[in-house]
Design an enzyme around this catalytic site. Structure first.
Site, PDB file in Angstrom:
ATOM      1  N   ASP A  79       0.831  -1.201   0.000  1.00 39.83           N
ATOM      2  CA  ASP A  79       0.000   0.000   0.000  1.00 39.83           C
ATOM      3  C   ASP A  79       0.875   1.265   0.000  1.00 39.83           C
ATOM      4  O   ASP A  79       1.939   1.293   0.634  1.00 39.83           O
ATOM      5  CB  ASP A  79      -0.864  -0.046   1.270  1.00 39.83           C
ATOM      6  CG  ASP A  79      -1.674   1.207   1.487  1.00 39.83           C
ATOM      7  OD1 ASP A  79      -2.644   1.405   0.742  1.00 39.83           O
ATOM      8  OD2 ASP A  79      -1.321   1.996   2.393  1.00 39.83           O
ATOM      9  N   GLU A  88       1.538  -0.581  -4.903  1.00 38.13           N
ATOM     10  CA  GLU A  88       0.506   0.371  -5.273  1.00 38.13           C
ATOM     11  C   GLU A  88       1.155   1.724  -5.509  1.00 38.13           C
ATOM     12  O   GLU A  88       1.550   2.408  -4.560  1.00 38.13           O
ATOM     13  CB  GLU A  88      -0.567   0.501  -4.194  1.00 38.13           C
ATOM     14  CG  GLU A  88      -1.695   1.418  -4.635  1.00 38.13           C
ATOM     15  CD  GLU A  88      -2.266   2.312  -3.543  1.00 38.13           C
ATOM     16  OE1 GLU A  88      -3.352   2.840  -3.757  1.00 38.13           O
ATOM     17  OE2 GLU A  88      -1.611   2.513  -2.500  1.00 38.13           O
TER      18      GLU A  88
HETATM   19  N1  ZXY Z   1      -9.565   8.595   2.697  1.00 37.83           N
HETATM   20  C1  ZXY Z   1     -10.355   9.816   2.717  1.00 37.83           C
HETATM   21  C2  ZXY Z   1     -10.443  10.205   4.168  1.00 37.83           C
HETATM   22  C3  ZXY Z   1      -9.340   9.462   4.835  1.00 37.83           C
HETATM   23  C4  ZXY Z   1      -9.084   8.249   4.020  1.00 37.83           C
HETATM   24  C5  ZXY Z   1      -9.683  10.924   1.898  1.00 37.83           C
HETATM   25  O1  ZXY Z   1     -10.359  11.820   1.474  1.00 37.83           O
HETATM   26  N2  ZXY Z   1      -8.323  10.878   1.687  1.00 37.83           N
HETATM   27  C6  ZXY Z   1      -7.552  11.824   0.886  1.00 37.83           C
HETATM   28  C7  ZXY Z   1      -7.392  11.339  -0.567  1.00 37.83           C
HETATM   29  C8  ZXY Z   1      -6.924   9.888  -0.649  1.00 37.83           C
HETATM   30  O2  ZXY Z   1      -5.581   9.773  -0.243  1.00 37.83           O
HETATM   31  C9  ZXY Z   1      -5.071   8.566   0.247  1.00 37.83           C
HETATM   32  C10 ZXY Z   1      -4.205   7.815  -0.517  1.00 37.83           C
HETATM   33  O3  ZXY Z   1      -3.680   6.642  -0.023  1.00 37.83           O
HETATM   34  C11 ZXY Z   1      -3.946   6.226   1.245  1.00 37.83           C
HETATM   35  C12 ZXY Z   1      -4.818   6.937   2.057  1.00 37.83           C
HETATM   36  C13 ZXY Z   1      -5.420   8.160   1.556  1.00 37.83           C
HETATM   37  C14 ZXY Z   1      -3.308   5.069   1.712  1.00 37.83           C
HETATM   38  C15 ZXY Z   1      -3.567   4.632   2.995  1.00 37.83           C
HETATM   39  C16 ZXY Z   1      -4.433   5.314   3.824  1.00 37.83           C
HETATM   40  C17 ZXY Z   1      -5.071   6.454   3.343  1.00 37.83           C
HETATM   41  O4  ZXY Z   1      -6.238   8.817   2.248  1.00 37.83           O
HETATM   42  O5  ZXY Z   1      -5.931   7.104   4.158  1.00 37.83           O
HETATM   43  O6  ZXY Z   1      -2.964   3.522   3.458  1.00 37.83           O
HETATM   44  C18 ZXY Z   1      -3.735   8.194  -1.843  1.00 37.83           C
HETATM   45  C19 ZXY Z   1      -2.377   8.199  -2.122  1.00 37.83           C
HETATM   46  C20 ZXY Z   1      -1.898   8.547  -3.376  1.00 37.83           C
HETATM   47  C21 ZXY Z   1      -2.767   8.922  -4.386  1.00 37.83           C
HETATM   48  C22 ZXY Z   1      -4.127   8.906  -4.148  1.00 37.83           C
HETATM   49  C23 ZXY Z   1      -4.607   8.537  -2.870  1.00 37.83           C
HETATM   50  O7  ZXY Z   1      -2.245   9.247  -5.622  1.00 37.83           O
HETATM   51  O8  ZXY Z   1      -0.575   8.530  -3.662  1.00 37.83           O
HETATM   52  C24 ZXY Z   1      -9.357   7.890   1.554  1.00 37.83           C
HETATM   53  C25 ZXY Z   1      -8.510   6.660   1.544  1.00 37.83           C
HETATM   54  C26 ZXY Z   1      -7.973   6.248   0.356  1.00 37.83           C
HETATM   55  O9  ZXY Z   1      -9.862   8.281   0.525  1.00 37.83           O
HETATM   56  C27 ZXY Z   1      -7.130   5.071   0.215  1.00 37.83           C
HETATM   57  C28 ZXY Z   1      -6.858   4.173   1.228  1.00 37.83           C
HETATM   58  C29 ZXY Z   1      -6.071   3.063   0.994  1.00 37.83           C
HETATM   59  C30 ZXY Z   1      -5.555   2.820  -0.268  1.00 37.83           C
HETATM   60  C31 ZXY Z   1      -5.832   3.732  -1.288  1.00 37.83           C
HETATM   61  C32 ZXY Z   1      -6.605   4.840  -1.051  1.00 37.83           C
HETATM   62  O10 ZXY Z   1      -4.789   1.731  -0.530  1.00 37.83           O
HETATM   63  O11 ZXY Z   1      -5.329   3.480  -2.513  1.00 37.83           O
END
Ligand code: ZXY
Ligand code: CA
Length: 512
Positions: A212, A248
């Protein structure tokens, strides 16, 4: 001796790119948020008999419990410790799952969350899935243990310690991703704790890892903990087998960090694949299926032997994340089945099928405000079991795309055509296309607004074949459409544009 050493070197060198699936099994399925007990049963009753190679599971380590919003799926991406203790089950249930799945030749791939621990606002106490104490404000995780020294605060140069600019590779690796406490992966102590966790899993019998948030770790730091990993368990894997690694990295182009920066460590998720395939199959921006003739590297994707491909994942199926609105999901079943069918028929990449749960989508200003909702659960927060209906579909709001006839039969198609070249391409210069895989399989799509009626070269031996989309071969009969392949390999296809599934797929194991 010298040749032997060379072979050993080649083996070690290529090892982390090899999925370790049993020969003839060419896809894995992501059973998102499933309980370990349900996965064990699914391996035995469904995945093994239908040729699935493995399962990507949700993170098995202890995470924070979030109650505002109520138990979101992303709480599992906020680790508290490396104890195997989550809503999916405890260590005993995890061991039972790995043993039972391995015993039927379906291997387990763990989602490893090792870039960070929980968010800085996570508070203090024991509100974690195993009851381990933590203090997020002080960066204390005694169940690992990690303390303030093990985090990147000193290294991050932004004003608030957060990633502010994705074009600054130092911020992206050394600062906090949405306030998640960022581990100091340059420290041998941290690398060793991560390797100890992963080696515990390897000792139980897992076959590999999805890593991740790899974009947020330096490839060299990752290499350092990956080099500490043991070989796979010899009860199920050959002597010297290395864990399969897929990282990822969300790279749609336009950022400073490239997927290719991570090839040294293993395969990488190709997010362009689902984003582009969705655009083509939705026919957005004048795109048409004809353009898929050079699908793969010809579209600017990474080399096939480095790519982990999928139509949608647990994140981008929620309308945000990489790809946005173009991503096809189970919510658009007709187009989705075509996209997954195309992916599984096409030789590019190592394929992962998504298996989801349904949630109450609610759009406000084009955004699903319910995109956080966690798995089907009881009022105490425990995850509901996956029930199986008499018609083999799933209950309790588990979607089980992997059990849809069209998708399951295409997983089998991919196994049958494994190793065969991409052959006999045909298109109508619009949205009717067809291609074969050597002399083993052939597929035809009609995504135009008019009927398809064509005689095409299939490359297959003469005979009567059963279409595995509208039905399948059962005993010596066919529950779907039958296709006659003549002695010259040609066959007549007719596909109505209003068919329930406007595509047809035949392969040599479905010959009558
Ligand atoms: N979350 C909501 C609220 C908190 C969790 C949110 O709006 N987050 C901000 C935009 C998404 O950014 C995240 C990315 O990776 C993560 C995130 C995360 C990985 C994690 C835990 C996280 O928030 O909370 O282990 C992310 C990173 C990047 C990118 C895009 C997104 O290009 O480099 C989320 C959670 C998303 O939307 C999430 C969680 C786990 C994942 C993932 C996305 O494996 O791919
Ligand atoms: Ca980091």
């Amino acid at each position: 001796m010298r040749i032997f050493l060379l072979l050993v070197a080649a083996e070690l060198c290529w090892a982390q790119y090899n999925p370790n699936t049993k020969s003839g099994r060419t896809s894995i399925v992501h059973l998102f948020e499933w309980r370990w007990a349900d996965i064990a049963l699914e391996c035995e009753r469904y995945l093994a008999p239908n040729g699935f190679g493995g399962v990507q599971i949700s993170p098995p380590n202890e995470n924070i419990v979030i109650t505002n919003p109520w138990r979101p799926w992303w709480e599992r991406y906020q680790p508290i410790s490396y104890k195997l203790c989550t809503r999916s089950g405890n260590e005993d249930e995890f061991r039972d799952m790995v043993t039972r799945c391995n015993n039927v030749g379906v291997y387990i791939y763990v989602d490893a969350v090792v870039n960070h621990m929980c968010g800085s606002a996570g508070g203090a106490g024991t509100h974690s899935t195993c009851g381990s104490y933590f203090n997020a404000g002080n960066e204390e995780f005694p169940a690992v243990p990690y303390s303030g020294w093990d985090f990147n605060d000193g290294k991050c140069k932004t004003s608030n310690g957060e990633i502010q600019d994705y074009n600054d590779i130092y911020q992206v690796r050394d600062c906090r991703l949405v306030s998640l406490l960022d581990l100091a992966l340059e420290k041998d102590y941290v690398r060793s704790k991560i390797a100890e966790y992963m080696n515990h899993l390897i000792g139980i019998g897992v076959a590999g890892f999805r890593i991740d948030a790899s974009k947020h770790m330096w490839p060299g730091d990752m290499k350092a903990f990956l080099d500490k990993l043991n070989n796979l368990h010899t009860k199920w894997f050959p002597e010297g087998a290395r864990p399969f690694i897929f990282q990822e990295v969300i790279d749609l182009g336009g950022e400073a960090i490239k997927a290719s920066d991570y090839f040294v460590n293993g395969r990488v998720t190709e997010f362009k694949y689902g984003a582009k395939l969705g655009t083509v199959i939705r026919r957005w921006n004048g795109e048409k299926m004809t353009y898929l003739k050079n699908w793969g590297e010809g579209w600017g994707f990474m080399p096939s032997d480095r790519a982990l491909v999928f139509v949608d994942n647990h994140d981008n199926q929620r309308g945000h994340g990489a790809g946005g609105a173009s991503i096809l999901t189970f919510w658009d079943p007709r187009l989705y089945k075509m996209a997954v069918g195309f992916m599984l028929a096409h030789p590019y990449g190592f394929t992962r099928v998504m298996s989801s749960y349904r949630w109450s989508r609610w759009f406000e200003n084009g955004k699903d405000v319910n995109d956080w909702i966690g798995p089907p659960s009881n009022s105490d927060g425990s995850t509901k079991t996956v029930t199986i209906n008499p018609d083999t579909t799933c209950g309790n709001d588990w979607v089980c795309e992997h059990r849809w006839r069209q998708i399951r039969n295409m997983v089998i198609f991919r196994n049958v055509v494994d190793g065969q070249a991409f052959t006999n391409w045909w298109d109508n210069n619009s949205n009717q296309v067809a291609f074969g895989r050597g002399n083993k399989g052939f597929i035809v799509f009609n995504n135009d607004d008019w009927n398809l009626s064509e005689t095409l070269q299939t490359g297959l031996p003469a005979g009567t074949y059963c279409d595995v989309i509208s039905g399948q071969k059962e005993g010596n009969s066919c529950t779907g459409i039958q296709i006659q392949v003549n002695g010259d390999g040609r066959a007549y296809f007719q596909i109505s544009n209003s068919a329930e599934d406007p595509f047809v797929a035949i392969h040599v194991n479905a010959k009558l």
